[in-house]
Design an enzyme around this catalytic site. Structure first.
Site, PDB file in Angstrom:
ATOM      1  N   ASN A   9       8.020  62.485 -29.841  1.00 16.31           N
ATOM      2  CA  ASN A   9       8.337  60.949 -30.155  1.00 16.31           C
ATOM      3  C   ASN A   9       7.015  60.215 -30.276  1.00 16.31           C
ATOM      4  O   ASN A   9       6.686  59.879 -29.160  1.00 16.31           O
ATOM      5  CB  ASN A   9       9.460  60.137 -29.441  1.00 16.31           C
ATOM      6  CG  ASN A   9       9.462  58.671 -29.786  1.00 16.31           C
ATOM      7  OD1 ASN A   9       9.026  58.253 -30.696  1.00 16.31           O
ATOM      8  ND2 ASN A   9      10.265  58.270 -28.831  1.00 16.31           N
ATOM      9  N   LYS A  11       6.103  57.395 -31.322  1.00 16.42           N
ATOM     10  CA  LYS A  11       6.196  55.984 -31.077  1.00 16.42           C
ATOM     11  C   LYS A  11       5.351  55.281 -31.930  1.00 16.42           C
ATOM     12  O   LYS A  11       4.971  55.766 -33.101  1.00 16.42           O
ATOM     13  CB  LYS A  11       5.971  55.438 -29.779  1.00 16.42           C
ATOM     14  CG  LYS A  11       6.877  56.319 -28.637  1.00 16.42           C
ATOM     15  CD  LYS A  11       7.001  55.889 -27.268  1.00 16.42           C
ATOM     16  CE  LYS A  11       7.832  56.842 -26.226  1.00 16.42           C
ATOM     17  NZ  LYS A  11       8.115  56.175 -25.040  1.00 16.42           N
ATOM     18  N   HIS A  94      17.155  54.912 -29.259  1.00 16.05           N
ATOM     19  CA  HIS A  94      15.978  55.031 -28.363  1.00 16.05           C
ATOM     20  C   HIS A  94      16.011  54.027 -27.280  1.00 16.05           C
ATOM     21  O   HIS A  94      16.412  52.872 -27.943  1.00 16.05           O
ATOM     22  CB  HIS A  94      14.552  55.239 -28.861  1.00 16.05           C
ATOM     23  CG  HIS A  94      13.666  55.797 -27.827  1.00 16.05           C
ATOM     24  ND1 HIS A  94      12.897  54.743 -26.983  1.00 16.05           N
ATOM     25  CD2 HIS A  94      13.237  56.926 -27.742  1.00 16.05           C
ATOM     26  CE1 HIS A  94      12.066  55.638 -26.217  1.00 16.05           C
ATOM     27  NE2 HIS A  94      12.242  56.695 -26.538  1.00 16.05           N
ATOM     28  N   GLU A  96      13.880  52.255 -26.067  1.00 18.93           N
ATOM     29  CA  GLU A  96      12.836  51.118 -26.449  1.00 18.93           C
ATOM     30  C   GLU A  96      13.690  50.155 -27.519  1.00 18.93           C
ATOM     31  O   GLU A  96      13.389  49.067 -27.574  1.00 18.93           O
ATOM     32  CB  GLU A  96      11.607  51.691 -26.941  1.00 18.93           C
ATOM     33  CG  GLU A  96      10.839  52.051 -25.524  1.00 18.93           C
ATOM     34  CD  GLU A  96       9.669  53.283 -25.968  1.00 18.93           C
ATOM     35  OE1 GLU A  96       9.392  53.551 -27.035  1.00 18.93           O
ATOM     36  OE2 GLU A  96       9.379  53.854 -24.885  1.00 18.93           O
ATOM     37  N   GLU A 166      17.894  60.456 -21.620  1.00 14.30           N
ATOM     38  CA  GLU A 166      16.591  59.893 -21.193  1.00 14.30           C
ATOM     39  C   GLU A 166      16.727  58.562 -20.102  1.00 14.30           C
ATOM     40  O   GLU A 166      16.995  57.392 -20.669  1.00 14.30           O
ATOM     41  CB  GLU A 166      15.815  59.132 -22.385  1.00 14.30           C
ATOM     42  CG  GLU A 166      15.694  60.242 -23.508  1.00 14.30           C
ATOM     43  CD  GLU A 166      14.507  59.995 -24.244  1.00 14.30           C
ATOM     44  OE1 GLU A 166      13.401  60.794 -24.456  1.00 14.30           O
ATOM     45  OE2 GLU A 166      14.507  58.947 -24.930  1.00 14.30           O
ATOM     46  N   GLY A 172       7.886  57.111 -19.695  1.00 18.45           N
ATOM     47  CA  GLY A 172       6.585  56.550 -19.682  1.00 18.45           C
ATOM     48  C   GLY A 172       6.091  56.031 -18.623  1.00 18.45           C
ATOM     49  O   GLY A 172       4.858  55.493 -18.446  1.00 18.45           O
ATOM     50  N   SER A 213       8.891  61.343 -19.142  1.00 17.56           N
ATOM     51  CA  SER A 213       7.773  62.121 -18.452  1.00 17.56           C
ATOM     52  C   SER A 213       7.591  63.577 -18.379  1.00 17.56           C
ATOM     53  O   SER A 213       7.273  64.111 -17.218  1.00 17.56           O
ATOM     54  CB  SER A 213       7.636  61.337 -16.970  1.00 17.56           C
ATOM     55  OG  SER A 213       7.607  59.962 -17.227  1.00 17.56           O
TER      56      SER A 213
HETATM   57  C1  PEP Z   1      10.319  59.075 -24.963  1.00 19.42           C
HETATM   58  O1  PEP Z   1       9.940  57.958 -25.501  1.00 19.42           O
HETATM   59  O2  PEP Z   1      11.470  59.358 -25.430  1.00 19.42           O
HETATM   60  C2  PEP Z   1       9.800  59.648 -23.756  1.00 19.42           C
HETATM   61  C3  PEP Z   1      10.520  60.593 -23.267  1.00 19.42           C
HETATM   62  O3  PEP Z   1       8.665  59.039 -23.281  1.00 19.42           O
HETATM   63  P1  PEP Z   1       7.703  59.825 -22.263  1.00 19.42           P
HETATM   64  O4  PEP Z   1       7.768  61.261 -22.428  1.00 19.42           O
HETATM   65  O5  PEP Z   1       6.409  59.305 -22.472  1.00 19.42           O
HETATM   66  O6  PEP Z   1       8.341  59.605 -20.812  1.00 19.42           O
END
Ligand code: PEP
Length: 254
Positions: A9, A11, A94, A96, A166, A172, A213
């Protein structure tokens, strides 16, 4: 047997030129990794260029969001048919989008139905916030997100779903969940909730990913867990070596 699935992703990162550059750094190596379903989810603006670059390859493209209506007065939105012109996948719900753009379980459900109607593979994201985690609400929140977000989905479509767990506190932040904790949420909450909706047999075929992460260094810890079928990767998907490392880890831990 569930085929491992890894999606990146991106973003709101990468111009078209930068996106081309990143894909050209990764595609030759990724093409050589068999038996992993690999997907890039760049910004909308890069989809036409990348779909031309990846034509004929086994690397898929996904959108990061879409509207559920087929057309109309929805300024700034993209319809399922527009997404389908370039993609076979779409990320839905997601965290976000839930946190910053008011995405609700009801909207997730509308988008999911639209995705299935347009023959897109939905990657449906669920996960608790830090507050919810610390209050011991993980099971309740995730169960609700699954049952409301996926409600009314024909079980014939169930097997096409991909679900990403998630935990918001791990996205992040560089603080991944422990692999054992993530596996437990999948085993105790998500797969049982999918069984309630689609039956045990179909639920066993649905890929469930971990996201939060994930890096090339920790990916194997997740992929060796019995319930974790892959990863949704944010930050590390923007670095060619990291993303290639994660895909290779998925291939090695089958
Ligand atoms: C995500 O945005 O779906 C995500 C898992 O981000 P990150 O890997 O940066 O934690």
């Amino acid at each position: 047997m569930r085929i491992p699935f890894v999606a990146g992703n991106w973003k709101m990162n990468k111009t078209v030129a930068e996106a081309r550059d990143l894909v050209s750094k990764m595609s030759a190596q990724l093409r050589q990794v068999p038996n992993v379903e690999k997907v890039f989810c760049p910004p909308f603006t890069a989809l036409p260029a990348l779909s031309a670059m990846l034509e004929g390859s086994d690397i898929g493209l996904g959108a990061q969001n879409m509207h559920w209506e087929e057309k109309g007065a929805f300024t700034g939105e993209f319809a399922p048919g527009m997404v389908k012109e370039f993609c076979n996948y779409v990320i839905i719900g997601h965290s976000e989008r839930r946190a910053y753009f008011g995405e609700t379980d009801e909207n997730v459900n509308r988008k999911l139905r639209a995705a299935l109607k347009f023959d897109l593979t939905p990657i449906v994201c669920v996960g608790e916030t830090l507050d919810q985690y610390e209050s011991g609400l993980t099971s309740e929140v995730v169960r609700r997100q699954i049952s409301a977000g996926l409600a009314g989905t024909d079980s014939a479509f169930g097997a096409r779903l991909v679900v990403a767990y998630e935990p918001v506190w791990a996205i992040g932040t560089g603080k991944a969940s422990s692999a054992g904790n993530a596996n437990e949420v999948l085993a105790q909450v998500i797969r049982p909730a999918l069984s309630d909706l689609f039956g045990v047999e179909t639920a066993q075929t649905i890929r469930i990913l971990y996201g939060g992460s994930v890096t090339a260094a920790n990916a194997s810890e997740f992929f060796t867990q019995p319930e974790i079928d892959g990863a949704l990767v944010g930050g590390a998907s923007l670095k060619a070596d990291e993303f290639i490392g994660i895909i290779k880890a998925a291939a090695h831990t089958q």
